[in-house]
Design a protein around this motif. Structure first.
Motif, PDB file in Angstrom:
ATOM      1  N   VAL A   1      51.987  37.271  48.661  1.00 22.54           N
ATOM      2  CA  VAL A   1      51.017  36.621  49.716  1.00 22.54           C
ATOM      3  C   VAL A   1      49.988  37.374  49.550  1.00 22.54           C
ATOM      4  O   VAL A   1      49.993  38.576  49.887  1.00 22.54           O
ATOM      5  N   SER A   2      48.609  36.968  49.560  1.00 22.59           N
ATOM      6  CA  SER A   2      47.496  37.820  49.417  1.00 22.59           C
ATOM      7  C   SER A   2      46.443  37.313  50.740  1.00 22.59           C
ATOM      8  O   SER A   2      46.434  35.889  51.175  1.00 22.59           O
ATOM      9  N   HIS A   3      45.776  38.218  51.283  1.00 26.35           N
ATOM     10  CA  HIS A   3      44.816  37.801  52.139  1.00 26.35           C
ATOM     11  C   HIS A   3      43.572  38.682  51.888  1.00 26.35           C
ATOM     12  O   HIS A   3      43.857  39.636  51.071  1.00 26.35           O
ATOM     13  N   ASP A   4      42.382  38.152  52.212  1.00 27.46           N
ATOM     14  CA  ASP A   4      41.020  38.771  52.130  1.00 27.46           C
ATOM     15  C   ASP A   4      40.894  40.278  52.761  1.00 27.46           C
ATOM     16  O   ASP A   4      40.483  39.968  53.863  1.00 27.46           O
ATOM     17  N   ILE A   5      41.330  41.293  52.581  1.00 32.57           N
ATOM     18  CA  ILE A   5      41.379  42.691  53.086  1.00 32.57           C
ATOM     19  C   ILE A   5      39.817  42.924  53.253  1.00 32.57           C
ATOM     20  O   ILE A   5      39.283  43.536  54.413  1.00 32.57           O
ATOM     21  N   VAL A   6      38.929  42.582  52.173  1.00 30.88           N
ATOM     22  CA  VAL A   6      37.517  42.953  52.272  1.00 30.88           C
ATOM     23  C   VAL A   6      36.868  42.106  53.535  1.00 30.88           C
ATOM     24  O   VAL A   6      36.258  42.952  54.294  1.00 30.88           O
ATOM     25  N   GLU A   7      37.160  40.979  53.434  1.00 32.46           N
ATOM     26  CA  GLU A   7      36.721  39.970  54.551  1.00 32.46           C
ATOM     27  C   GLU A   7      37.172  40.291  56.108  1.00 32.46           C
ATOM     28  O   GLU A   7      36.580  40.445  56.936  1.00 32.46           O
ATOM     29  N   MET A   8      38.637  40.928  55.868  1.00 31.51           N
ATOM     30  CA  MET A   8      39.004  41.471  57.218  1.00 31.51           C
ATOM     31  C   MET A   8      38.356  42.583  57.850  1.00 31.51           C
ATOM     32  O   MET A   8      37.934  42.808  58.844  1.00 31.51           O
ATOM     33  N   GLY A   9      37.854  43.652  56.655  1.00 35.02           N
ATOM     34  CA  GLY A   9      37.139  44.735  57.281  1.00 35.02           C
ATOM     35  C   GLY A   9      35.730  44.476  57.610  1.00 35.02           C
ATOM     36  O   GLY A   9      35.022  45.049  58.357  1.00 35.02           O
ATOM     37  N   ARG A  10      35.073  43.491  56.678  1.00 32.33           N
ATOM     38  CA  ARG A  10      33.725  43.267  57.011  1.00 32.33           C
ATOM     39  C   ARG A  10      33.529  42.152  58.377  1.00 32.33           C
ATOM     40  O   ARG A  10      32.863  42.680  59.222  1.00 32.33           O
ATOM     41  N   ARG A  11      34.571  41.498  58.694  1.00 33.49           N
ATOM     42  CA  ARG A  11      34.309  41.043  59.902  1.00 33.49           C
ATOM     43  C   ARG A  11      34.710  41.783  61.126  1.00 33.49           C
ATOM     44  O   ARG A  11      34.187  41.695  62.039  1.00 33.49           O
ATOM     45  N   ALA A  12      35.593  43.001  60.888  1.00 33.85           N
ATOM     46  CA  ALA A  12      35.890  43.746  62.074  1.00 33.85           C
ATOM     47  C   ALA A  12      34.490  44.668  62.168  1.00 33.85           C
ATOM     48  O   ALA A  12      34.275  44.775  63.639  1.00 33.85           O
ATOM     49  N   ALA A  13      34.032  45.105  61.375  1.00 38.27           N
ATOM     50  CA  ALA A  13      32.633  45.911  61.441  1.00 38.27           C
ATOM     51  C   ALA A  13      31.444  44.806  62.030  1.00 38.27           C
ATOM     52  O   ALA A  13      30.719  45.377  62.782  1.00 38.27           O
TER      53      ALA A  13
ATOM     54  N   ILE B   1      40.491  36.077  65.568  1.00 38.39           N
ATOM     55  CA  ILE B   1      40.150  35.480  64.140  1.00 38.39           C
ATOM     56  C   ILE B   1      41.314  35.359  63.485  1.00 38.39           C
ATOM     57  O   ILE B   1      41.781  36.810  63.278  1.00 38.39           O
ATOM     58  N   VAL B   2      42.131  34.465  62.839  1.00 40.07           N
ATOM     59  CA  VAL B   2      43.225  34.527  62.003  1.00 40.07           C
ATOM     60  C   VAL B   2      42.863  34.258  60.510  1.00 40.07           C
ATOM     61  O   VAL B   2      42.334  33.053  60.391  1.00 40.07           O
ATOM     62  N   LEU B   3      42.986  34.871  59.876  1.00 43.05           N
ATOM     63  CA  LEU B   3      42.423  34.773  58.257  1.00 43.05           C
ATOM     64  C   LEU B   3      43.480  34.107  57.363  1.00 43.05           C
ATOM     65  O   LEU B   3      44.855  34.492  57.665  1.00 43.05           O
ATOM     66  N   PRO B   4      43.353  33.346  56.704  1.00 44.14           N
ATOM     67  CA  PRO B   4      44.244  32.426  56.051  1.00 44.14           C
ATOM     68  C   PRO B   4      45.046  33.483  54.828  1.00 44.14           C
ATOM     69  O   PRO B   4      44.171  34.595  54.189  1.00 44.14           O
ATOM     70  N   THR B   5      46.130  33.145  54.444  1.00 44.06           N
ATOM     71  CA  THR B   5      46.783  33.806  53.272  1.00 44.06           C
ATOM     72  C   THR B   5      46.902  32.714  52.274  1.00 44.06           C
ATOM     73  O   THR B   5      46.951  31.620  52.526  1.00 44.06           O
ATOM     74  N   ARG B   6      47.257  33.148  51.007  1.00 46.19           N
ATOM     75  CA  ARG B   6      47.316  32.267  49.867  1.00 46.19           C
ATOM     76  C   ARG B   6      48.503  32.922  48.817  1.00 46.19           C
ATOM     77  O   ARG B   6      48.638  33.990  48.968  1.00 46.19           O
ATOM     78  N   LEU B   7      49.365  32.086  48.340  1.00 46.77           N
ATOM     79  CA  LEU B   7      50.278  32.624  47.363  1.00 46.77           C
ATOM     80  C   LEU B   7      49.735  32.794  46.061  1.00 46.77           C
ATOM     81  O   LEU B   7      48.932  32.085  45.577  1.00 46.77           O
TER      82      LEU B   7
END
Length: 330
Positions: A287-299, A316-322
């Motif tokens: 199960v993956s989610h965009d860690i880079v996007e999570m960090g970017r949105r936090a900053a 903000i809840v980021l989607p996950t994908r298989l």
């Protein structure tokens, strides 16, 4: 000269007014080029550096720093998150001071106090497993605050999460779709909100197909990959599990170690991608989610507050994908 040179020293060396030096070091460009050259030469000669910590005390000045507290510096997941936050902040002229709570509430509290004493402009925090003191007990003023990866009880803060329950539900459902009925859950303590959500998603997938949850094949004491390996080895030896849902990247690595030692491999899906997932054959599905996007949105949310935004706090809840690589159907 003894001690650190000051702007007064630079002004004397350059033969200009202190105010002119102040304008120069703060990036103003409408300065006589000849005076600017003299100031630059004086700064180079004296080795002058701005004291941003002292400057941040003055009204309207900032330290141009953001404090980041993660839960485990050794975990590649948090290394990737830190890198993403640093990259976005650096582009906007901010330095990120990062540190780890090691999941300890007392250490987290000390880090919060220390960073606020350093007068960081904003805080980005992964709340620890042990919550420590409530944020309402922190002496104000609290700088703009963003919780990332996990929530905490402070309604004034922004929060960025992944869809943990949805991702775990999809992963478990995929294993069940391949005919598995005894899917083990291996993860960290349920005191961690992400683990609770992933466990809830796992149970929901079982309920979707009418399978009763069996707590004898659930392990929630695997903080490290070695602990996860021990847990999976025990499950292989003492239970009739036919698949494993690993609730974080370290649990996935632990499962692979246990499979190697046991000389047999079960279907496996993990939560959070990791580099070694591509090494085994077949690769580990995750199960993956965009860690880079999570960090970017936090900053981005932190800097938005620093720019004066008074909007309502956001979650903000980021989607996950298989990401299926074959390990789900061994």
């Amino acid at each position: 000269m003894t001690g650190n040179p000051t702007m007064n020293d630079v002004a004397r060396e350059a033969g200009v007014a202190l105010k002119t030096v102040s304008r120069f070091v703060n990036g103003e460009t409408n300065i006589n080029p000849v005076l600017a050259g003299r100031i630059a030469d004086a700064i180079s000669t004296l080795g002058y550096r701005r004291n941003l910590a002292a400057a941040s005390i003055r009204p309207g000045w900032t330290s141009k720093t953001i404090g980041l507290i993660i839960s485990d510096l050794a975990n590649p997941y948090y290394s990737a998150l830190t890198s993403a936050i640093e990259s976005f902040a650096r582009e906007r002229g901010y330095l990120v001071i990062s540190s780890s709570s090691d999941e300890l509430g007392t250490q987290h509290d000390r880090l919060v106090d220390r960073l606020m004493e350093q007068r960081v402009d904003g805080l980005i925090v992964v709340p620890p497993r042990d919550p420590g003191r409530p944020w309402s007990a922190v002496t104000p003023p609290i700088p703009p605050l963003v919780f990332v990866d996990r929530p905490a009880d402070f309604p004034q803060a922004d929060v960025i999460l992944a869809d943990n329950a949805g991702g775990a539900r999809a992963a478990t459902a995929e294993l069940l779709a391949h005919g598995r009925r005894r899917v083990a859950f291996v993860g960290d303590a349920l005191g961690i909100s992400t683990m609770r959500e992933r466990h809830a998603g796992y149970r929901a997938a079982l309920e979707d197909v009418g399978i009763a949850a069996d707590e004898t094949i659930v392990r929630t004491d695997a903080h490290s990959s070695r602990q996860a390996a021990v847990a999976v080895a025990e499950l292989l030896a003492k239970t009739d599990i036919d698949a494993v849902f690993a609730a974080n990247n370290r649990a996935s690595v632990g499962a692979l170690l246990a499979f190697r030692d046991a000389g047999r491999r079960l279907p496996l899906i993990g939560f959070d991608d990791f580099e070694a997932a591509l090494v085994s054959s077949p690769g580990v599905s995750v199960v993956s989610h965009d860690i880079v996007e999570m960090g970017r949105r936090a900053a981005e949310l932190t800097l938005d507050r620093l720019a004066g935004s008074d909007r309502e706090p956001a979650t903000i809840v980021l989607p996950t994908r298989l990401v299926l690589r074959g390990s789900e159907r061994i």
